[in-house]
Design an enzyme around this catalytic site. Structure first.
Site, PDB file in Angstrom:
ATOM      1  N   GLN A  52       9.714 -46.179 -15.521  1.00 30.29           N
ATOM      2  CA  GLN A  52      11.104 -46.406 -15.132  1.00 30.29           C
ATOM      3  C   GLN A  52      11.284 -47.794 -14.518  1.00 30.29           C
ATOM      4  O   GLN A  52      12.400 -48.194 -14.228  1.00 30.29           O
ATOM      5  CB  GLN A  52      11.536 -45.337 -14.120  1.00 30.29           C
ATOM      6  CG  GLN A  52      11.464 -43.922 -14.671  1.00 30.29           C
ATOM      7  CD  GLN A  52      11.769 -42.840 -13.645  1.00 30.29           C
ATOM      8  OE1 GLN A  52      11.068 -41.849 -13.577  1.00 30.29           O
ATOM      9  NE2 GLN A  52      12.828 -42.993 -12.844  1.00 30.29           N
ATOM     10  N   ARG A  95      14.919 -36.407  -9.439  1.00 28.27           N
ATOM     11  CA  ARG A  95      16.332 -36.742  -9.620  1.00 28.27           C
ATOM     12  C   ARG A  95      17.075 -36.811  -8.293  1.00 28.27           C
ATOM     13  O   ARG A  95      18.074 -36.101  -8.084  1.00 28.27           O
ATOM     14  CB  ARG A  95      16.975 -35.701 -10.538  1.00 28.27           C
ATOM     15  CG  ARG A  95      18.282 -36.176 -11.116  1.00 28.27           C
ATOM     16  CD  ARG A  95      18.731 -35.249 -12.203  1.00 28.27           C
ATOM     17  NE  ARG A  95      19.931 -35.776 -12.815  1.00 28.27           N
ATOM     18  CZ  ARG A  95      20.327 -35.506 -14.037  1.00 28.27           C
ATOM     19  NH1 ARG A  95      19.623 -34.722 -14.794  1.00 28.27           N
ATOM     20  NH2 ARG A  95      21.432 -36.017 -14.518  1.00 28.27           N
ATOM     21  N   CYS A  96      16.583 -37.619  -7.385  1.00 23.51           N
ATOM     22  CA  CYS A  96      17.253 -37.722  -6.096  1.00 23.51           C
ATOM     23  C   CYS A  96      16.896 -39.054  -5.490  1.00 23.51           C
ATOM     24  O   CYS A  96      15.889 -39.653  -5.823  1.00 23.51           O
ATOM     25  CB  CYS A  96      16.824 -36.550  -5.228  1.00 23.51           C
ATOM     26  SG  CYS A  96      16.269 -36.906  -3.586  1.00 23.51           S
ATOM     27  N   GLU A 130      22.299 -38.399  -9.643  1.00 21.24           N
ATOM     28  CA  GLU A 130      21.537 -37.460  -8.844  1.00 21.24           C
ATOM     29  C   GLU A 130      22.366 -36.582  -7.928  1.00 21.24           C
ATOM     30  O   GLU A 130      21.863 -35.576  -7.427  1.00 21.24           O
ATOM     31  CB  GLU A 130      20.515 -38.248  -8.033  1.00 21.24           C
ATOM     32  CG  GLU A 130      19.586 -38.980  -8.968  1.00 21.24           C
ATOM     33  CD  GLU A 130      18.872 -40.142  -8.315  1.00 21.24           C
ATOM     34  OE1 GLU A 130      17.803 -40.489  -8.782  1.00 21.24           O
ATOM     35  OE2 GLU A 130      19.391 -40.681  -7.340  1.00 21.24           O
TER      36      GLU A 130
END
Ligand code: FES
Ligand code: FES
Lengths: 166, 788
Positions: free
Chosen positions: B223, B373-374, B743
């Site tokens: 990423q 996802r945060c 998110e």
């Protein structure tokens, strides 16, 4: 080694394979068709789904030798000279994909689902694709995409794919 | 309806244009890392430890090496010769690439087998014989600091116990005082379990070292490709691999969610082996390896307390966290934030004071500490505050919606300074909750619930009104390994008015190829379809810190807008020259400059760009391109109001989510269709930890659910039909007023679900349940309480 003869997306293929070779590796590595994906090692995710004689199957769970004499459809075989398959169009229109990794398997599963049940309810769609995991979309739009493709295949007016907000 | 400034054909902000990237994905033409095939490529498989804690007595690779096609077996001792057996983590800890003497968790990498095919590499792996001397692992973080706990990291100088760090923020004295004097105090212990992002594509790479050129090309599921290039240069510089000789290519990524931020040992081994053999090395992990060894998320044990008045004024909160980091702190956090952005935990509420502290410890579990996802530990904080708010409401007998309304930070109080040091940029929490309540018909639901209760039926309504903190981040506070967390955009417009724009971020499904093009379209009036977007190749894209923590739109998206505005300034000069007027006489409408009062006298952006190459004003630099590195002045603070309605079977305790309404406020919206898609996906990753997912270990350190057979990722059946909507409160400091959204739903959904379930079970006197809440857990709890 075993000589096998089979069709992929309408094209005759001959291959010499080890008994233990998985169909998914035959497709991805021997034939270099990489649209079929691998997401697990326990037959759980459905990323590898292809059609074998029209029936959806997890290609990670089938040996290449079992494909002998069979007719296989992969994601690369969905579109025709006339254009995209209705399921492909539905996925794009309804924003039913994000990373795209589950998408080929999900679409092929949906193709068989619609063949057997041309006008499924939401519940039937959800159960129908429950062997395929998607980590990105939350499934709402996959349901919509399958409804869209169903309408298109039935020759009816396609439902709106504009996002609806409360 | 969202107002758009541009026509549908231009497709700027606010248009739900279809995604540009979809064409290749729906036709099987994506290019994921496992699709990369290079001539002479060898395959790597990894031998992993069956024990959670053991000494390695010997590794015998002779049988493996006899197998035709097995090229090499690499162990820690081999890497030690090049000082590559350990690597630094992002949090200044150290992590083994391959062990030389001790394994620290089950499934840890022990040796790597290199072979001519995937299958032979697996044969080789099975044939490597490792002799272990198992030791008793330390699995319970509460016991990590006991006097008789084994010292897990004797390799670290000055480490005399298993404590990693202590962190605190807020005013302890004032908070303690507020608690001492409060009319009402509620407390709850909560465990936010260890979970796994489980993107459907696992991790992997193809490391291709060219000996002649002394050049490494690294295809990799990352990423953050640019940061990875720098890390490789820092780790491998001493063997001659310097940064200009490294090209990282992050191809299409099959989902990231934070799990593709870290550097895993497999990547490093692949690079080392390619460096030594000169052959390209492919390593693709299995799902089981992915679940068992790649970075976990969460694993916070939290004691949370809230103090307030009997009539419902919240006055203070206190948080005490025990963080289980496994055997090394390999969290993916900005350097100065060991607990990430946990300090957002005071939430959407206006109260005087708060104090938070955390201690991290070592155990014999896999390392990690990624996001799921945060935005860096926001989920843990939001869960604690939203749950304790409900517990407080119950305690004083007030409706949880009402308590929230009475304590919200008011719209007019922004920018708002939080007791833990944040400056919230903007928000309208009341509007969001009203909208969500109207959508579910809250009053009616409460009436229905009262009726159902009379009939003995279990129905619950749960609310979560959360504030997120994303867009890391301003360079004064945010860096990773010292590199400031700006991000970048470079726009080049070709003579015919078509553009390519490149970014330091990397989409993993977020749709950057579409949304970034829309930002350029919005600012320059060039149709989005004519703007090609490229990311993920460090040789071509400008430097940036990558995509995670919902930072792409707040940072790189802002960079695109600013770079485009630089170009618009240039366009204005060219237009003035072409129209023979002064710049002040010109006005802009998307796609053209025209003379004020004479709209016919105009130059389109395409004409202007053409002139930049063919007829540019004397003294002006030719060409039409701009780059911007955007250093955000502040973070952005998206928010949401979520309401969940559940029905629970009062015999089987099966939980059915009847409705779930999510109202998100992510500021200005670039593409409503994509934002909605992000919210749907995030909500499913919210129900997952709330009801299904948890990585479970036994006392011997065995993982009990390390495959997709028993780690329950929700299918379309578990995932309900999500209902979504939005309010729009633009970020005042962001160039396009956007805040980031990927998110929010993962952060906000779990407490809404947990609150709904606890609300349903409150008839039995239940006040709290730890997630994931399953029918079995409910049965067990009620049994323990003597209710059934
Ligand atoms: S790869 Fe997961 S089911 Fe085949
Ligand atoms: S779109 Fe990413 S897994 Fe389905």
């Amino acid at each position: 080694m075993h000589e096998i003869k089979f069709k992929v997306n309408g094209v005759e293929q001959i291959a010499s394979v080890e008994s233990r070779l998985l169909l998914v590796h035959l497709i991805r590595e021997n034939l270099s068709m990489t649209g079929t994906h691998i997401g697990c090692d326990t037959s759980s995710c459905g990323a590898c789904t292809v059609l074998i004689d029209g029936k959806s199957a997890k290609a990670c769970t089938i040996l290449a030798v079992q494909a002998n004499g069979k007719d296989i459809t992969t994601v690369e075989g969905l579109a025709t000279a006339e254009g995209l398959h209705p399921i492909q169009e539905g996925f794009k229109e309804a924003h039913a994909l994000q990373c795209g990794f589950c998408t080929p398997g999900m679409m092929l599963r949906a193709v068989e689902l619609l063949e057997k049940n041309p006008n499924p309810t939401e519940e039937e769609i959800r159960w129908g694709i429950s062997g395929n995991l998607c980590r990105c979309t939350g499934y709402n739009n996959i349901v919509k995409a399958i409804q869209y493709a169903g309408a298109k295949i039935r020759g009816e007016e396609v439902p709106s794919t504009e996002p609806e907000f409360v | 309806m969202i107002k758009c400034k541009t026509s549908k054909a231009i497709g700027g902000m606010g248009h739900s244009v279809k995604r540009k990237e979809d064409a290749r994905f729906i036709q099987g033409k994506g290019n994921y890392v496992d699709d990369v095939k290079l001539p002479g490529m060898l395959y790597m498989d990894i031998v992993r430890s069956p024990y959670a804690y053991a000494k390695i007595k010997s590794i015998d690779a002779s049988k493996a090496l006899e197998i035709p096609g097995v090229v090499a077996v690499v162990t820690g001792k081999d890497l030690e010769k090049y000082n590559l057996h350990w690597m630094p983590t992002l949090m200044s800890d150290t992590q083994m690439v391959l062990p030389t003497d001790t394994v620290m968790y089950q499934a840890q990498e022990v040796a790597a087998v290199i072979a001519t095919s995937r299958y032979i590499a697996r044969d080789g792996k099975e044939a490597v014989i490792v002799d272990y001397e198992p030791m008793t692992p330390l699995m319970d973080p509460h016991k990590s600091l006991d006097a008789d706990a084994p010292l897990l990291r004797p390799d670290k100088k000055d480490q005399t116990n298993n404590h990693i760090w202590h962190w605190d923020v807020g005013d302890k004295e004032a908070t303690d005082k507020a608690f001492d004097n409060a009319e009402v105090v509620v407390k709850q212990h909560m465990y936010i379990p260890r979970i796994h992002v489980a993107s459907i594509e696992t991790c992997g790479c193809v490391a291709s070292y060219n000996k002649v050129e002394n050049h490494l090309t690294m295809y990799m599921t990352t990423q953050a490709p640019h940061a990875i290039r720098t890390v490789i240069a820092l780790v491998a510089g001493h063997v001659g691999l310097t940064e200009e000789k490294i090209r990282v290519i992050s191809p299409d990524i099959g989902g990231g969610f934070g799990g593709k931020v870290p550097v895993y040992p497999g990547y490093v081994i692949a690079i080392a082996v390619s460096f030594l053999t000169g052959a390209p090395i492919k390593w693709i992990e299995d799902r089981s390896e992915n679940l068992q060894a790649d970075s976990f998320a969460r694993d916070y044990h939290i004691d949370v307390e809230m103090a307030g008045t009997k009539d419902g004024k919240i006055q203070a909160t206190r948080f005490k966290v025990l963080a289980d980091h496994g055997y090394t702190d390999a969290s993916a956090n900005p350097s100065k934030f060991p607990t990430g952005l946990f300090s957002i935990g005071t939430g959407s509420y206006d109260y005087g004071t708060a104090f938070m502290e955390a201690d991290a410890v070592y155990t014999n579990k896999p390392p990690g500490g990624v996001a799921y996802r945060c935005s860096f530990r926001v989920t843990e904080a939001v869960h604690a505050i939203e749950r304790i708010t409900d517990i407080f409401a119950k305690e004083i007998g007030k409706d949880p919606a009402q308590l929230r309304f009475e304590n919200f930070i008011k719209k007019e109080d922004f920018p708002w300074k939080s007791p833990t040091g944040w400056e919230y940029d903007s928000g309208d929490y009341e509007a969001g909750l009203r909208k969500a309540m109207d959508a579910v018909e809250y009053e009616k639901l409460r009436a229905e619930q009262a009726e159902k209760r009379k009939e003995g039926k279990l129905m619950g309504i749960g609310i979560s009104t959360f504030t997120e903190v994303v867009g890391a981040g301003p360079s004064k506070d945010f860096d990773i390994l010292g590199i400031k967390m700006f991000d970048s955009a470079e726009i080049r417009v070709h003579p015919t008015g078509k553009a390519i724009a490149r970014f330091g971020t990397k989409s993993q499904g977020q749709g950057h190829e579409t949304t970034y093009a829309q930002i350029v379209a919005e600012e320059l009036g060039i149709p989005y379809e004519h703007v090609q977007i490229e990311e993920g190749d460090t040789d071509t894209a400008p430097y940036g810190l990558g995509t995670y923590a919902s930072r792409s739109t707040p940072t790189a998206g802002a960079a695109a807008a600013v770079a485009a505005r630089k170009l618009r300034d240039k366009a204005k000069k060219i237009a003035a020259y072409l129209l023979e007027v002064s710049e002040e006489d010109l006005e802009w409408e998307p796609g053209k400059f025209f003379v004020k009062g004479a709209p016919d006298r105009a130059k389109t952006i395409q004409e202007i760009v053409f002139a930049a190459y063919t007829n540019h004003p004397p003294g002006m630099e030719a060409g039409f391109e701009a780059t911007h590195y955007y250093d955000p002045p502040n973070l952005t603070f998206p928010s949401g109001a979520y309401i969940c309605v559940v029905d629970i079977d009062n015999e089987t305790f099966e939980i059915k989510v009847r409705r779930f309404v999510a109202i998100d406020d992510c500021g200005n919206i670039i593409n409503p269709m994509i934002v909605q898609g992000q919210v749907h996906g995030g909500l499913t990753q919210g129900i997952a930890p709330a009801m299904y997912e948890e990585l479970i270990y036994d006392e011997q350190g065995n993982i009990l659910n390390g495959t997709f057979m028993d780690y329950l990722v929700p299918t379309a059946v578990e995932s309900p039909n999500w209902e979504t909507g939005h309010t729009i409160t633009p970020s005042p400091h962001h160039p396009i007023g956007a805040k980031g959204v990927g998110e929010s739903p993962t952060v906000g959904a779990p407490p809404a679900i947990a609150n709904a379930i606890v609300d349903a079970l409150s008839v039995y006197g239940v006040t709290h349940m730890d997630i994931p809440i399953t029918p079995y857990k409910i049965w067990k709890k009620l049994k323990e309480m003597g209710k059934i």
